[in-house]
Design a protein around this motif. Structure first.
Motif, PDB file in Angstrom:
ATOM      1  N   HIS A 188       0.831  -1.208   0.000  1.00  0.00           N
ATOM      2  CA  HIS A 188       0.000   0.000   0.000  1.00  0.00           C
ATOM      3  C   HIS A 188       0.864   1.256   0.000  1.00  0.00           C
ATOM      4  CE1 HIS A 188      -3.568  -2.244   2.119  1.00  0.00           C
ATOM      5  NE2 HIS A 188      -3.346  -2.673   0.887  1.00  0.00           N
ATOM      6  N   SER A 189       0.301   2.315  -0.518  1.00  0.00           N
ATOM      7  CA  SER A 189       0.956   3.615  -0.496  1.00  0.00           C
ATOM      8  C   SER A 189       0.725   4.230   0.888  1.00  0.00           C
ATOM      9  CB  SER A 189       0.362   4.506  -1.588  1.00  0.00           C
ATOM     10  OG  SER A 189       0.943   5.778  -1.549  1.00  0.00           O
ATOM     11  N   THR A 190       1.798   4.499   1.607  1.00  0.00           N
ATOM     12  CA  THR A 190       1.694   5.076   2.953  1.00  0.00           C
ATOM     13  C   THR A 190       2.311   6.465   2.955  1.00  0.00           C
ATOM     14  OG1 THR A 190       3.773   4.053   3.653  1.00  0.00           O
ATOM     15  CG2 THR A 190       1.748   2.812   4.073  1.00  0.00           C
ATOM     16  N   TRP A 191       2.052   7.212   4.011  1.00  0.00           N
ATOM     17  CA  TRP A 191       2.576   8.570   4.141  1.00  0.00           C
ATOM     18  C   TRP A 191       3.006   8.827   5.575  1.00  0.00           C
ATOM     19  CZ3 TRP A 191       0.019  11.671   7.577  1.00  0.00           C
ATOM     20  CH2 TRP A 191      -1.285  11.283   7.933  1.00  0.00           C
ATOM     21  N   CYS A 192       3.883   9.825   5.738  1.00  0.00           N
ATOM     22  CA  CYS A 192       4.368  10.200   7.067  1.00  0.00           C
ATOM     23  C   CYS A 192       4.653  11.697   7.069  1.00  0.00           C
ATOM     24  CB  CYS A 192       5.643   9.419   7.395  1.00  0.00           C
ATOM     25  SG  CYS A 192       6.297   9.778   9.031  1.00  0.00           S
ATOM     26  N   ASP A 193       4.101  12.404   8.058  1.00  0.00           N
ATOM     27  CA  ASP A 193       4.372  13.833   8.238  1.00  0.00           C
ATOM     28  C   ASP A 193       5.170  14.005   9.523  1.00  0.00           C
ATOM     29  OD1 ASP A 193       2.878  14.475   6.005  1.00  0.00           O
ATOM     30  OD2 ASP A 193       1.068  14.952   7.145  1.00  0.00           O
ATOM     31  N   VAL A 194       6.265  14.768   9.438  1.00  0.00           N
ATOM     32  CA  VAL A 194       7.101  15.046  10.597  1.00  0.00           C
ATOM     33  C   VAL A 194       7.140  16.557  10.785  1.00  0.00           C
ATOM     34  CG1 VAL A 194       9.385  14.827  11.621  1.00  0.00           C
ATOM     35  CG2 VAL A 194       8.513  13.020  10.122  1.00  0.00           C
ATOM     36  N   HIS A 195       6.766  17.003  11.979  1.00  0.00           N
ATOM     37  CA  HIS A 195       6.823  18.419  12.326  1.00  0.00           C
ATOM     38  C   HIS A 195       7.849  18.573  13.445  1.00  0.00           C
ATOM     39  CE1 HIS A 195       5.501  22.507  13.153  1.00  0.00           C
ATOM     40  NE2 HIS A 195       5.603  22.189  14.422  1.00  0.00           N
ATOM     41  N   MET A 196       8.887  19.360  13.179  1.00  0.00           N
ATOM     42  CA  MET A 196       9.925  19.574  14.187  1.00  0.00           C
ATOM     43  C   MET A 196       9.948  21.035  14.586  1.00  0.00           C
ATOM     44  SD  MET A 196      13.973  18.811  14.022  1.00  0.00           S
ATOM     45  CE  MET A 196      13.953  17.149  14.640  1.00  0.00           C
ATOM     46  N   SER A 197      10.016  21.292  15.883  1.00  0.00           N
ATOM     47  CA  SER A 197      10.113  22.646  16.410  1.00  0.00           C
ATOM     48  C   SER A 197      11.386  22.763  17.227  1.00  0.00           C
ATOM     49  CB  SER A 197       8.923  22.955  17.319  1.00  0.00           C
ATOM     50  OG  SER A 197       7.725  22.922  16.601  1.00  0.00           O
ATOM     51  N   ILE A 198      12.101  23.844  17.019  1.00  0.00           N
ATOM     52  CA  ILE A 198      13.317  24.112  17.788  1.00  0.00           C
ATOM     53  C   ILE A 198      13.207  25.525  18.340  1.00  0.00           C
ATOM     54  CG2 ILE A 198      15.836  24.267  17.740  1.00  0.00           C
ATOM     55  CD1 ILE A 198      15.728  22.437  15.242  1.00  0.00           C
ATOM     56  N   ARG A 199      13.452  25.674  19.627  1.00  0.00           N
ATOM     57  CA  ARG A 199      13.397  26.975  20.281  1.00  0.00           C
ATOM     58  C   ARG A 199      14.738  27.231  20.968  1.00  0.00           C
ATOM     59  NH1 ARG A 199       9.597  26.534  17.481  1.00  0.00           N
ATOM     60  NH2 ARG A 199       7.400  26.698  18.033  1.00  0.00           N
ATOM     61  N   TYR A 200      15.262  28.436  20.809  1.00  0.00           N
ATOM     62  CA  TYR A 200      16.524  28.821  21.443  1.00  0.00           C
ATOM     63  C   TYR A 200      16.258  29.911  22.468  1.00  0.00           C
ATOM     64  CZ  TYR A 200      18.528  26.467  17.406  1.00  0.00           C
ATOM     65  OH  TYR A 200      18.853  25.540  16.446  1.00  0.00           O
ATOM     66  N   GLY A 201      16.884  29.813  23.616  1.00  0.00           N
ATOM     67  CA  GLY A 201      16.770  30.829  24.649  1.00  0.00           C
ATOM     68  C   GLY A 201      15.509  30.676  25.467  1.00  0.00           C
ATOM     69  N   GLU A 202      15.403  31.534  26.472  1.00  0.00           N
ATOM     70  CA  GLU A 202      14.250  31.542  27.366  1.00  0.00           C
ATOM     71  C   GLU A 202      13.723  32.954  27.465  1.00  0.00           C
ATOM     72  OE1 GLU A 202      15.979  30.091  30.960  1.00  0.00           O
ATOM     73  OE2 GLU A 202      15.729  28.006  30.377  1.00  0.00           O
ATOM     74  N   ASP A 203      12.438  33.092  27.746  1.00  0.00           N
ATOM     75  CA  ASP A 203      11.864  34.412  27.958  1.00  0.00           C
ATOM     76  C   ASP A 203      12.447  35.008  29.231  1.00  0.00           C
ATOM     77  OD1 ASP A 203      10.281  34.179  25.729  1.00  0.00           O
ATOM     78  OD2 ASP A 203       8.536  33.465  26.841  1.00  0.00           O
ATOM     79  N   ALA A 204      12.795  36.270  29.166  1.00  0.00           N
ATOM     80  CA  ALA A 204      13.305  36.955  30.354  1.00  0.00           C
ATOM     81  C   ALA A 204      12.166  37.119  31.352  1.00  0.00           C
ATOM     82  CB  ALA A 204      13.881  38.314  29.975  1.00  0.00           C
ATOM     83  N   ALA A 205      12.474  36.969  32.613  1.00  0.00           N
ATOM     84  CA  ALA A 205      11.473  37.129  33.666  1.00  0.00           C
ATOM     85  C   ALA A 205      11.006  38.574  33.716  1.00  0.00           C
ATOM     86  CB  ALA A 205      12.045  36.717  35.010  1.00  0.00           C
ATOM     87  N   ASP A 206       9.717  38.780  33.885  1.00  0.00           N
ATOM     88  CA  ASP A 206       9.142  40.115  34.020  1.00  0.00           C
ATOM     89  C   ASP A 206       9.046  40.424  35.510  1.00  0.00           C
ATOM     90  OD1 ASP A 206       7.793  42.477  33.939  1.00  0.00           O
ATOM     91  OD2 ASP A 206       6.059  41.720  32.824  1.00  0.00           O
ATOM     92  N   HIS A 207       9.974  41.213  36.006  1.00  0.00           N
ATOM     93  CA  HIS A 207      10.007  41.520  37.435  1.00  0.00           C
ATOM     94  C   HIS A 207       8.899  42.479  37.838  1.00  0.00           C
ATOM     95  CE1 HIS A 207      13.642  39.252  37.883  1.00  0.00           C
ATOM     96  NE2 HIS A 207      14.174  39.900  36.862  1.00  0.00           N
ATOM     97  N   ARG A 208       8.192  43.040  36.864  1.00  0.00           N
ATOM     98  CA  ARG A 208       7.076  43.918  37.164  1.00  0.00           C
ATOM     99  C   ARG A 208       5.831  43.124  37.533  1.00  0.00           C
ATOM    100  NH1 ARG A 208       6.183  46.820  31.890  1.00  0.00           N
ATOM    101  NH2 ARG A 208       6.557  44.700  31.238  1.00  0.00           N
ATOM    102  N   GLN A 209       5.816  41.839  37.226  1.00  0.00           N
ATOM    103  CA  GLN A 209       4.643  40.994  37.499  1.00  0.00           C
ATOM    104  C   GLN A 209       4.475  40.831  39.003  1.00  0.00           C
ATOM    105  OE1 GLN A 209       2.463  39.644  35.318  1.00  0.00           O
ATOM    106  NE2 GLN A 209       1.286  38.850  37.011  1.00  0.00           N
ATOM    107  N   ALA A 210       3.297  41.147  39.502  1.00  0.00           N
ATOM    108  CA  ALA A 210       2.994  41.019  40.927  1.00  0.00           C
ATOM    109  C   ALA A 210       1.973  39.907  41.104  1.00  0.00           C
ATOM    110  CB  ALA A 210       2.440  42.336  41.470  1.00  0.00           C
ATOM    111  N   ASP A 211       2.020  39.265  42.230  1.00  0.00           N
ATOM    112  CA  ASP A 211       1.015  38.266  42.545  1.00  0.00           C
ATOM    113  C   ASP A 211      -0.324  38.969  42.693  1.00  0.00           C
ATOM    114  OD1 ASP A 211      -0.544  36.696  44.871  1.00  0.00           O
ATOM    115  OD2 ASP A 211       0.605  35.306  43.615  1.00  0.00           O
TER     116      ASP A 211
END
Length: 127
Positions: free
Chosen positions: A50-73
């Motif tokens: 049979h004819s088959t198929w395959c989809d591959v989705h790759m995600s790469i992320r570099y770095g981290e979001d800087a903390a927002d010190h203005r955020q208060a509880d």
């Protein structure tokens, strides 16, 4: 970027999503998911032709979001604005207190006797 920083100091996140299927057996709907999907699709083709198929989705992320010190509880901010920086304590409802079904409110502790609870029921339930 300086050469001293190097790759070791760079936070990296990689994810891969794989889905595969058989055009003959399932059309364009994915029947196999995850890390083995590609291999299963290949083996299915080898076994059935049979004819088959395959989809591959790759995600790469570099770095981290800087903390927002203005955020208060939010709870601390509400307490500070309403009580002059003192937390406000609100008593929780007593979940052991029986409720009167006809009134939709909690019955007082004194009304917890069988007679008082029976009197709180709608009339059509009395025999």
């Amino acid at each position: 970027m300086s050469a001293e920083r190097g790759i070791a100091n760079r936070p990296t996140f990689t994810s891969r999503e794989v889905r595969a299927g058989c055009f003959v057996c399932h059309g364009s709907d994915a029947n196999w998911h995850g890390g083995n999907a590609q291999g299963v699709a290949a083996r299915h083709h080898d076994a059935t032709g049979h004819s088959t198929w395959c989809d591959v989705h790759m995600s790469i992320r570099y770095g981290e979001d800087a903390a927002d010190h203005r955020q208060a509880d939010i709870e601390d901010a509400i307490a500070a604005s309403s009580s002059g920086d003192r937390p406000v304590s609100i008593p929780l409802p007593d979940s052991d207190t029986p409720t009167c079904s006809s009134a939709g409110v909690s019955a007082p502790k004194a009304a917890q006797s069988e007679h008082a609870l029976a009197a709180a029921k709608p009339e059509h339930e009395h025999a």
